[in-house]
Scaffold this motif. Structure first.
Motif, PDB file in Angstrom:
ATOM      1  N   ASN A  26     -22.734 101.716 -25.065  1.00  0.00           N
ATOM      2  CA  ASN A  26     -22.404 100.640 -25.991  1.00  0.00           C
ATOM      3  C   ASN A  26     -23.535  99.636 -26.104  1.00  0.00           C
ATOM      4  O   ASN A  26     -23.834  99.131 -27.174  1.00  0.00           O
ATOM      5  N   ASP A  29     -27.110 100.768 -28.185  1.00  0.00           N
ATOM      6  CA  ASP A  29     -27.245 100.993 -29.617  1.00  0.00           C
ATOM      7  C   ASP A  29     -28.303 100.088 -30.223  1.00  0.00           C
ATOM      8  O   ASP A  29     -29.211 100.539 -30.889  1.00  0.00           O
ATOM      9  N   HIS A  87     -24.971 106.863 -35.317  1.00  0.00           N
ATOM     10  CA  HIS A  87     -25.854 105.786 -34.866  1.00  0.00           C
ATOM     11  C   HIS A  87     -26.926 105.502 -35.912  1.00  0.00           C
ATOM     12  O   HIS A  87     -27.340 106.394 -36.645  1.00  0.00           O
ATOM     13  N   LYS A 122     -18.191  94.138 -36.055  1.00  0.00           N
ATOM     14  CA  LYS A 122     -18.522  95.277 -35.181  1.00  0.00           C
ATOM     15  C   LYS A 122     -19.997  95.645 -35.306  1.00  0.00           C
ATOM     16  O   LYS A 122     -20.675  95.891 -34.290  1.00  0.00           O
ATOM     17  N   THR A 126     -22.780  95.365 -32.396  1.00  0.00           N
ATOM     18  CA  THR A 126     -23.377  96.623 -31.955  1.00  0.00           C
ATOM     19  C   THR A 126     -24.869  96.697 -32.255  1.00  0.00           C
ATOM     20  O   THR A 126     -25.659  97.146 -31.428  1.00  0.00           O
TER      21      THR A 126
END
Length: 279
Positions: A26, A29, A87, A122, A126
């Motif tokens: 996590n 990224d 990703h 999010k 991220t």
């Protein structure tokens, strides 16, 4: 007992290791991407009762045009939890995010706006996203507008907004009829629906760095609509944003392929989208 104790210890260490791997995944990224703040994703929002499938042709048209090589998917649960599949790739600064709402039959525009916000947050957490673009079809436009209505300065900055088949001031057969809605010279509807009234605050808060492209369809059958949304309802967006947006432009698609649910698979729409996002 000693053997059982060692077994328990082994399982505990394995669980801890897996947990650590999850945390590393996590955290990595954004950490794995040099200059993470340079990435400017384009988020696609589908319509009511639809899914990310409706976004695929448009998304792949951008890939085929060379704007990006990255498409990831964001799935938003009924409770607003966002999960990402895929990703961002290093050096590919304009990735696509296909957003899918699991509760796609929810009729609340405000709820869709909250899900849109959850998606942006999010990405911010991220990938340290600083700026982004959006493309909406039908109800997806309301997700965008209600997100912007409740926006705050700590969130990433919108750069470009593309609205396709937007029903900003009503839907045919529900609160509008063909050729009934009238707009004043400045785009203001003579009669405003409840959702439209709630969005009027955007006339004072819409992000002034954002450029807007409004695409709508006319089946050319005399209804001046795409079969589901009148052109006037789509064009009523102008009154909400043009006084503050960096730029505002409208494009009308005409013919059978301009029908409401066909617009997200329309090659002419793809070309407009590519040109607008590229420039």
């Amino acid at each position: 007992m000693k053997k059982r104790g060692f077994l328990f210890l082994g399982i505990s260490l394995l669980a801890l290791g897996l947990s650590a791997c999850g945390l590393t995944s996590n955290r990595s990224d954004a950490a794995a991407l040099p200059d993470a703040s340079k990435y400017e994703p384009t988020l696609f929002f589908h319509g009511w009762g639809s899914s990310t499938h409706a976004e695929e042709q448009m998304a792949h048209s951008l890939v085929n045009a060379g704007l990006t090589h990255t498409i990831i998917r964001a799935t938003v649960s009924k409770k607003g939890k966002v999960s990402l599949k895929g990703h961002f790739r290093e050096g590919d600064y304009h990735p696509i995010v296909e957003v899918g709402f699991e509760d796609n039959h929810n009729a609340s525009s405000q709820q869709w706006g909250q899900w849109a916000k959850a998606t942006v947050v999010k990405l911010q957490r991220t990938y340290h996203t600083k700026k982004f673009n959006v493309v909406g079809h039908s109800m997806g436009n309301m997700a965008i507008m209600y997100y912007l209505r409740n926006n705050n300065r700590s969130l990433p900055k919108l750069q470009k907004q593309v609205d396709i088949a937007g029903h900003f001031n009503g839907i045919l057969g529900m609160n509008d009829e063909p050729n009934r809605m009238k707009l004043q010279a400045n785009g203001k509807p003579e009669k405003m629906q409840a959702d439209y009234k709630r969005l009027l605050g955007l006339r004072k808060t819409y992000p002034n760095q954002a450029a807007v492209l409004n695409i709508y369809g006319d089946k050319n059958d005399g209804s001046h609509s795409d079969g589901s949304v009148s052109n006037a309802s789509s064009q009523s967006l102008r009154y909400l944003v043009s006084g503050r947006a960096k730029s505002y432009q409208e494009r009308k698609i005409v013919g059978a392929s301009a029908q409401h649910s066909k617009l997200h698979d329309n090659v002419k729409v793809d070309k407009l989208l590519i040109s607008f996002l590229r420039n």
